[in-house]
Design a protein around this motif. Structure first.
Motif, PDB file in Angstrom:
ATOM      1  N   THR A  49       0.862  -1.155   0.127  1.00  0.00           N
ATOM      2  CA  THR A  49      -0.071   0.096  -0.006  1.00  0.00           C
ATOM      3  C   THR A  49       0.888   1.235  -0.107  1.00  0.00           C
ATOM      4  O   THR A  49       1.699   1.381   0.801  1.00  0.00           O
ATOM      5  N   GLY A  50       0.872   2.139  -1.017  1.00  0.00           N
ATOM      6  CA  GLY A  50       1.517   3.285  -1.131  1.00  0.00           C
ATOM      7  C   GLY A  50       2.978   2.953  -1.756  1.00  0.00           C
ATOM      8  O   GLY A  50       3.709   4.020  -1.655  1.00  0.00           O
ATOM      9  N   TYR A  51       3.344   1.691  -2.090  1.00  0.00           N
ATOM     10  CA  TYR A  51       4.684   1.613  -2.258  1.00  0.00           C
ATOM     11  C   TYR A  51       4.602   1.737  -3.962  1.00  0.00           C
ATOM     12  O   TYR A  51       3.800   1.302  -4.495  1.00  0.00           O
ATOM     13  N   LYS A  52       5.955   2.286  -4.312  1.00  0.00           N
ATOM     14  CA  LYS A  52       6.100   2.698  -5.647  1.00  0.00           C
ATOM     15  C   LYS A  52       7.484   1.804  -6.245  1.00  0.00           C
ATOM     16  O   LYS A  52       8.383   2.129  -5.373  1.00  0.00           O
ATOM     17  N   PHE A  53       7.181   1.045  -7.120  1.00  0.00           N
ATOM     18  CA  PHE A  53       8.175   0.081  -7.615  1.00  0.00           C
ATOM     19  C   PHE A  53       9.394   1.290  -8.585  1.00  0.00           C
ATOM     20  O   PHE A  53       8.832   2.249  -9.022  1.00  0.00           O
ATOM     21  N   LYS A  54      10.254   1.043  -8.457  1.00  0.00           N
ATOM     22  CA  LYS A  54      11.474   1.756  -8.779  1.00  0.00           C
ATOM     23  C   LYS A  54      11.570   1.784 -10.230  1.00  0.00           C
ATOM     24  O   LYS A  54      11.893   2.623 -11.108  1.00  0.00           O
ATOM     25  N   GLN A  55      11.616   0.577 -11.040  1.00  0.00           N
ATOM     26  CA  GLN A  55      11.351   0.044 -12.390  1.00  0.00           C
ATOM     27  C   GLN A  55      10.350  -0.685 -12.787  1.00  0.00           C
ATOM     28  O   GLN A  55       9.895  -1.617 -12.006  1.00  0.00           O
ATOM     29  N   PRO A  56       9.746  -0.436 -13.865  1.00  0.00           N
ATOM     30  CA  PRO A  56       8.537  -1.326 -14.484  1.00  0.00           C
ATOM     31  C   PRO A  56       8.836  -2.666 -14.463  1.00  0.00           C
ATOM     32  O   PRO A  56       8.132  -3.629 -14.234  1.00  0.00           O
ATOM     33  N   GLU A  57      10.012  -3.167 -14.743  1.00  0.00           N
ATOM     34  CA  GLU A  57      10.537  -4.380 -14.791  1.00  0.00           C
ATOM     35  C   GLU A  57      10.462  -4.997 -13.585  1.00  0.00           C
ATOM     36  O   GLU A  57      10.081  -6.196 -13.317  1.00  0.00           O
ATOM     37  N   GLU A  58      10.804  -4.341 -12.514  1.00  0.00           N
ATOM     38  CA  GLU A  58      10.410  -4.912 -11.052  1.00  0.00           C
ATOM     39  C   GLU A  58       9.014  -5.152 -10.786  1.00  0.00           C
ATOM     40  O   GLU A  58       8.720  -6.310 -10.250  1.00  0.00           O
ATOM     41  N   GLU A  59       8.201  -4.367 -11.099  1.00  0.00           N
ATOM     42  CA  GLU A  59       6.818  -4.346 -11.064  1.00  0.00           C
ATOM     43  C   GLU A  59       6.312  -5.496 -11.682  1.00  0.00           C
ATOM     44  O   GLU A  59       5.646  -6.257 -11.107  1.00  0.00           O
ATOM     45  N   ILE A  60       6.595  -5.606 -13.100  1.00  0.00           N
ATOM     46  CA  ILE A  60       6.132  -6.727 -13.523  1.00  0.00           C
ATOM     47  C   ILE A  60       6.491  -7.985 -13.058  1.00  0.00           C
ATOM     48  O   ILE A  60       5.726  -8.950 -12.939  1.00  0.00           O
ATOM     49  N   GLU A  61       7.705  -8.098 -12.642  1.00  0.00           N
ATOM     50  CA  GLU A  61       8.162  -9.687 -12.082  1.00  0.00           C
ATOM     51  C   GLU A  61       7.580  -9.799 -10.767  1.00  0.00           C
ATOM     52  O   GLU A  61       7.158 -10.961 -10.629  1.00  0.00           O
ATOM     53  N   PHE A  62       7.279  -8.817 -10.081  1.00  0.00           N
ATOM     54  CA  PHE A  62       6.631  -9.081  -8.788  1.00  0.00           C
ATOM     55  C   PHE A  62       5.286  -9.454  -9.079  1.00  0.00           C
ATOM     56  O   PHE A  62       4.662 -10.616  -8.360  1.00  0.00           O
ATOM     57  N   PHE A  63       4.416  -8.807  -9.592  1.00  0.00           N
ATOM     58  CA  PHE A  63       3.145  -9.154  -9.852  1.00  0.00           C
ATOM     59  C   PHE A  63       2.609 -10.397 -10.842  1.00  0.00           C
ATOM     60  O   PHE A  63       1.728 -10.875 -10.880  1.00  0.00           O
ATOM     61  N   LYS A  64       3.680 -10.811 -11.520  1.00  0.00           N
ATOM     62  CA  LYS A  64       3.652 -11.653 -12.603  1.00  0.00           C
ATOM     63  C   LYS A  64       4.254 -13.094 -11.864  1.00  0.00           C
ATOM     64  O   LYS A  64       3.513 -13.962 -12.177  1.00  0.00           O
ATOM     65  N   THR A  65       5.285 -13.097 -11.058  1.00  0.00           N
ATOM     66  CA  THR A  65       5.547 -14.172 -10.826  1.00  0.00           C
ATOM     67  C   THR A  65       5.699 -14.254  -9.323  1.00  0.00           C
ATOM     68  O   THR A  65       5.432 -15.308  -8.849  1.00  0.00           O
ATOM     69  N   ILE A  66       5.909 -13.206  -8.518  1.00  0.00           N
ATOM     70  CA  ILE A  66       6.323 -13.640  -6.906  1.00  0.00           C
ATOM     71  C   ILE A  66       5.079 -13.291  -6.198  1.00  0.00           C
ATOM     72  O   ILE A  66       4.717 -14.509  -5.534  1.00  0.00           O
ATOM     73  N   LYS A  67       4.304 -12.608  -6.521  1.00  0.00           N
ATOM     74  CA  LYS A  67       2.869 -12.360  -5.749  1.00  0.00           C
ATOM     75  C   LYS A  67       2.084 -13.466  -6.003  1.00  0.00           C
ATOM     76  O   LYS A  67       1.201 -13.993  -5.020  1.00  0.00           O
ATOM     77  N   PRO A  68       1.630 -13.786  -7.271  1.00  0.00           N
ATOM     78  CA  PRO A  68       0.800 -14.953  -7.349  1.00  0.00           C
ATOM     79  C   PRO A  68       1.135 -16.175  -6.829  1.00  0.00           C
ATOM     80  O   PRO A  68       0.190 -17.076  -6.271  1.00  0.00           O
ATOM     81  N   LYS A  69       2.226 -16.672  -6.543  1.00  0.00           N
ATOM     82  CA  LYS A  69       2.789 -17.656  -5.916  1.00  0.00           C
ATOM     83  C   LYS A  69       2.291 -17.768  -4.345  1.00  0.00           C
ATOM     84  O   LYS A  69       1.838 -18.760  -3.837  1.00  0.00           O
ATOM     85  N   LEU A  70       2.419 -16.638  -3.898  1.00  0.00           N
ATOM     86  CA  LEU A  70       2.038 -16.282  -2.359  1.00  0.00           C
ATOM     87  C   LEU A  70       0.521 -16.335  -2.216  1.00  0.00           C
ATOM     88  O   LEU A  70      -0.106 -16.979  -1.398  1.00  0.00           O
ATOM     89  N   HIS A  71       0.025 -15.664  -3.135  1.00  0.00           N
ATOM     90  CA  HIS A  71      -1.538 -15.500  -3.126  1.00  0.00           C
ATOM     91  C   HIS A  71      -2.301 -16.923  -3.286  1.00  0.00           C
ATOM     92  O   HIS A  71      -3.306 -17.334  -2.877  1.00  0.00           O
ATOM     93  N   ALA A  72      -1.702 -17.727  -4.242  1.00  0.00           N
ATOM     94  CA  ALA A  72      -2.214 -19.037  -4.511  1.00  0.00           C
ATOM     95  C   ALA A  72      -2.171 -19.931  -3.201  1.00  0.00           C
ATOM     96  O   ALA A  72      -2.987 -20.725  -3.361  1.00  0.00           O
ATOM     97  N   GLU A  73      -1.349 -19.880  -2.416  1.00  0.00           N
ATOM     98  CA  GLU A  73      -1.360 -20.505  -1.078  1.00  0.00           C
ATOM     99  C   GLU A  73      -2.776 -20.303  -0.327  1.00  0.00           C
ATOM    100  O   GLU A  73      -3.235 -21.186   0.127  1.00  0.00           O
TER     101      GLU A  73
END
Length: 281
Positions: A49-73
């Motif tokens: 909440t309120g966090y801004k990613f420094k680079q678009p690539e970082e944000e894409i990696e986070f929401f495409k690969t990192i967060k879904p795995k945790l949310h899937a649990e």
């Protein structure tokens, strides 16, 4: 943020591992696992909440690969809870298999609700990543979404859909394993053949013992399947182990010693020998 999410995921795995050692199963296990995973996801959401990613690539990696795995649990354990809650109460093989077949159809349909995004996920495409996984993007993709999800300012809808795909695929694997276990399950022994020995340790301890016996090739000169050893232990100790591979995975990711029970056996036996030397036995 990626580091935070990875640490939270590791914390989740450790807490689930500790839950295995409590020796609970069924509804109670899935309920607690869901509570743990929900708590971790809430912490991730709060950090975002309120966090801004420094680079678009970082944000894409986070929401495409990192967060879904945790949310899937979270999604996986709530669906497992529902599956267990509605399972036939009678110990009838046909009824159980019929129920699992219905579930398989249900989750297959859920998995295929958004075929375009599923194809995007399975084929690991990336040409739409900026539209799908950047929160600043105005969604104008060829992939349709539930319009209600577009109001989530923290999680892009595509990220949530990826989590659903992961969870439903895992659920289908779980259903398949349960069905195979039922089909290959042993017949209940007659009452007069029931063992007088009852396992009073945890299931994960018995699984560790079973794997140790199989690894040491101590039964049938090593010419025996792990499954048969587990079935033998179940019959000997009047206990239903269930999905022993899940318990083994918990042992593999455990911090510190990965063989606590067999080390406990060794320590207790050595202590008994020491006590015998002193005339205590």
């Amino acid at each position: 943020m990626i580091n935070i999410a990875q640490k939270l995921h590791q914390e989740l795995r450790q807490q689930l591992h500790e839950l295995d050692y409590e020796g609970i199963s069924g509804l109670e296990y899935y309920k607690k696992a869901h509570q743990i995973s929900c708590s971790i996801l809430r912490r991730l959401r709060s950090a975002l909440t309120g966090y801004k990613f420094k680079q678009p690539e970082e944000e894409i990696e986070f929401f495409k690969t990192i967060k879904p795995k945790l949310h899937a649990e979270v999604l996986f354990y709530i669906e497992c809870y529902r599956m267990e809650l509605n399972s036939p109460t009678i110990r009838d093989k046909k009824a159980q298999l019929s129920y699992l077949k219905q579930l398989s159809i249900h989750y297959s349909q859920l998995l295929n609700q958004n075929n375009l995004l599923k194809l995007y996920f399975v084929t690991e495409r990336n040409e739409e990543d900026r539209l799908l996984f950047l929160r600043s993007s105005n969604i104008n993709s060829f992939i349709p979404f539930d319009p209600l999800q577009e109001f989530d300012e923290v999680f892009p809808p595509a990220s949530t859909e990826f989590a659903k795909i992961i969870a439903y695929q895992r659920i289908l694997e779980e259903i398949n394993e349960k069905a195979m276990a039922i089909r290959k399950g042993k017949k209940q022994p007659p009452p007069n053949e029931t063992s007088a020995l009852n396992w009073t340790g945890t299931k994960i301890e018995l699984v560790e013992l079973g794997y140790a016996l199989h690894s040491a090739k101590s039964i049938n000169n090593g010419k025996v399947e792990l499954k048969k050893i587990m079935m033998g232990l179940e019959q000997l100790f009047n206990v239903e182990i269930g999905q022993y591979s899940r318990y083994f995975q918990s042992l593999m990711i455990r911090q510190g010693s990965r063989t606590p029970y067999t080390e406990k056996l060794n320590g207790n036996l050595s202590q008994r020998m020491d006590d015998a030397d002193l005339g205590k036995y």
